[in-house]
Design an enzyme around this catalytic site. Structure first.
Site, mmCIF file in Angstrom:
data_model
loop_
_atom_site.group_PDB
_atom_site.id
_atom_site.type_symbol
_atom_site.label_atom_id
_atom_site.label_comp_id
_atom_site.label_asym_id
_atom_site.label_seq_id
_atom_site.Cartn_x
_atom_site.Cartn_y
_atom_site.Cartn_z
ATOM 1 N N ASP A 95 0.825 -1.202 0.000
ATOM 2 C CA ASP A 95 0.000 0.000 0.000
ATOM 3 C C ASP A 95 0.860 1.253 0.000
ATOM 4 O O ASP A 95 1.997 1.246 0.476
ATOM 5 C CB ASP A 95 -0.971 0.011 1.183
ATOM 6 C CG ASP A 95 -0.276 -0.056 2.537
ATOM 7 O OD1 ASP A 95 0.730 -0.768 2.663
ATOM 8 O OD2 ASP A 95 -0.750 0.630 3.478
ATOM 9 N N GLU B 281 0.167 -1.008 5.959
ATOM 10 C CA GLU B 281 1.222 -0.348 6.726
ATOM 11 C C GLU B 281 1.025 1.161 6.780
ATOM 12 O O GLU B 281 1.305 1.801 7.788
ATOM 13 C CB GLU B 281 2.583 -0.675 6.111
ATOM 14 C CG GLU B 281 3.770 -0.420 7.041
ATOM 15 C CD GLU B 281 4.279 1.011 7.015
ATOM 16 O OE1 GLU B 281 5.033 1.396 7.929
ATOM 17 O OE2 GLU B 281 3.928 1.760 6.080
ATOM 18 N N GLU B 282 0.533 1.730 5.681
ATOM 19 C CA GLU B 282 0.340 3.176 5.632
ATOM 20 C C GLU B 282 -0.991 3.610 6.241
ATOM 21 O O GLU B 282 -1.249 4.807 6.376
ATOM 22 C CB GLU B 282 0.405 3.674 4.176
ATOM 23 C CG GLU B 282 1.712 3.388 3.464
ATOM 24 C CD GLU B 282 2.874 4.235 3.971
ATOM 25 O OE1 GLU B 282 2.705 4.913 4.987
ATOM 26 O OE2 GLU B 282 3.942 4.196 3.337
#
Length: 385
Positions: free
Chosen positions: A78, A143-144
């Site tokens: 991502d 993760e973002e």
């Protein structure tokens, strides 16, 4: 200006794969087929592919081998939103090479690293099919974002079935000026507090009838901002306290607000625990006799890999490929390494330069992608042969 075309045969394998990943507009938590592309490459190498979908997040767990000490590449597909499209020199999801730099959202954070991991693994296994250990990939699309249904959930599954990672290399963009100049061998912990100070609302002309939460809170906030929480250590700077948001008031100039809300954050070292920080904050607030509500969110524990086989292999790889010794640092924000390290794994971060990450016109050096691939292959050679 040289633009990428659908014909990938004119590019090196790592550049071509990076370009293919960039074309997939995987704004968090979307994956847009990135993991499928990686899974297809890994499946041809004998990896067992397992997709784990939690709520809105797709995760990939791919492993080659069973029962041997496990080396794991970790990363995320991502990317952050593009921001204003009109400010980009080139379309963010059409990878474009200009003067040796590839432009596109996710080039540095971290699709270039993902491509380097895949190509390094392909080259390594072509030369060394017999290994002393196993290889895995742990890839998420969260993760973002809120980091709830990504690496954290995958690790919970692996721990429940006693599947242990011994060494983990995360492809976060760790470098500053030259690829490989910095390896992150740990990260600070992150603890956020959401504080409400209660007062009594009323007219500004009648101060005896009000309790101004701004005035009441000011001495406590000054003390919190000046408090020495620890002195850090050889790997970590001293713990920092920062207020990131304050709100109070009704919008009227003649009304004392009834409450004030604020958000603060600790980035803390291994010299102190989250519980100790919470206790010290509460003691200061109580000392100033405030009426308050305080809610905490622990975003991640600090972790450190100060020595061991993985540190030695990564340092040796940089020295071999670049000719200099990298710096081991714990600076910067958090990463998914914080979910992996508590299992007992040695965790490092090594990736491209981070000067353009999350910015308009994010880019990565083509030469750096090649060097990073060489480094990853050298690490595999040292860890698994």
């Amino acid at each position: 200006m040289t633009s990428f075309t659908p014909v990938e045969t004119t590019m090196s394998p790592v550049v071509a794969l990076t370009a293919d990943l960039i074309r997939r507009a995987s704004v968090t938590p979307a994956d847009e087929g990135c993991q499928q592309l990686m899974a297809e490459r890994l499946s041809k190498l004998g990896f067992q592919i397992e997709s784990m979908f939690f709520e809105d997040t797709l995760n990939l767990w791919a492993r080659r081998g069973q029962g041997k000490p496990l080396f794991c590449f970790a990363g995320h597909t991502d990317v952050v939103p593009t921001g204003p499209l009109e400010q980009w020199h080139t379309p963010p999801f059409e990878p474009t090479i200009i003067d040796g730099m590839m432009y596109g959202r996710g080039t540095a954070d971290m699709k270039g690293s993902l491509a380097a991991m895949i190509v390094a693994t392909e080259r390594f296994l072509a030369k060394k099919p017999e290994l002393t250990g196993d290889i895995a990939f742990l890839i998420t699309s969260d993760e973002e974002g809120p980091f709830i249904n990504g690496t954290k959930r995958v690790i919970e599954v692996l721990e429940a079935r006693q599947e242990k990672i011994r060494w983990c290399l995360v492809g976060e963009p760790s470098s500053t000026k030259v690829v490989g100049d910095v390896i992150k061998n740990g990260r600070r912990g992150s603890l956020t507090g959401y504080l409400t100070i209660r007062g009594v609302q009323g007219h500004v002309a009648y101060p005896h009838l009000v309790k101004n939460p701004i005035h009441l809170a000011a001495p406590a906030l000054a003390e919190l901002s000046q408090q020495v929480w620890d002195h850090g250590n050889a790997f970590f700077p001293a713990t920092s306290f920062q207020i990131s948001n304050i709100h109070a008031g009704t919008g009227a100039t003649n009304v004392v607000p009834g409450e004030m809300t604020l958000t603060f954050n600790f980035r803390y070292s291994t010299e102190v625990t989250a519980e100790q920080l919470q206790q010290q904050v509460l003691a200061i607030l109580d000392k100033h006799q405030l009426s308050y509500q305080l809610d905490w969110v622990l975003n991640g524990l600090p972790f450190l890999t100060d020595s061991g086989a993985l540190v030695a292999a990564a340092v040796n790889a940089v020295e071999q490929i670049q000719g200099f010794t990298p710096s081991l640092e714990t600076s910067g924000g958090t990463s998914d390494g914080r979910f992996i390290a508590p299992t007992g794994a040695q965790v490092l971060e090594l990736g491209p330069c981070n000067g353009t990450i999350h910015k308009i016109n994010e880019c990565v050096s083509i030469a750096d992608l090649e060097l990073l691939t060489d480094m990853y292959e050298a690490i595999l050679n040292e860890m698994l042969c």
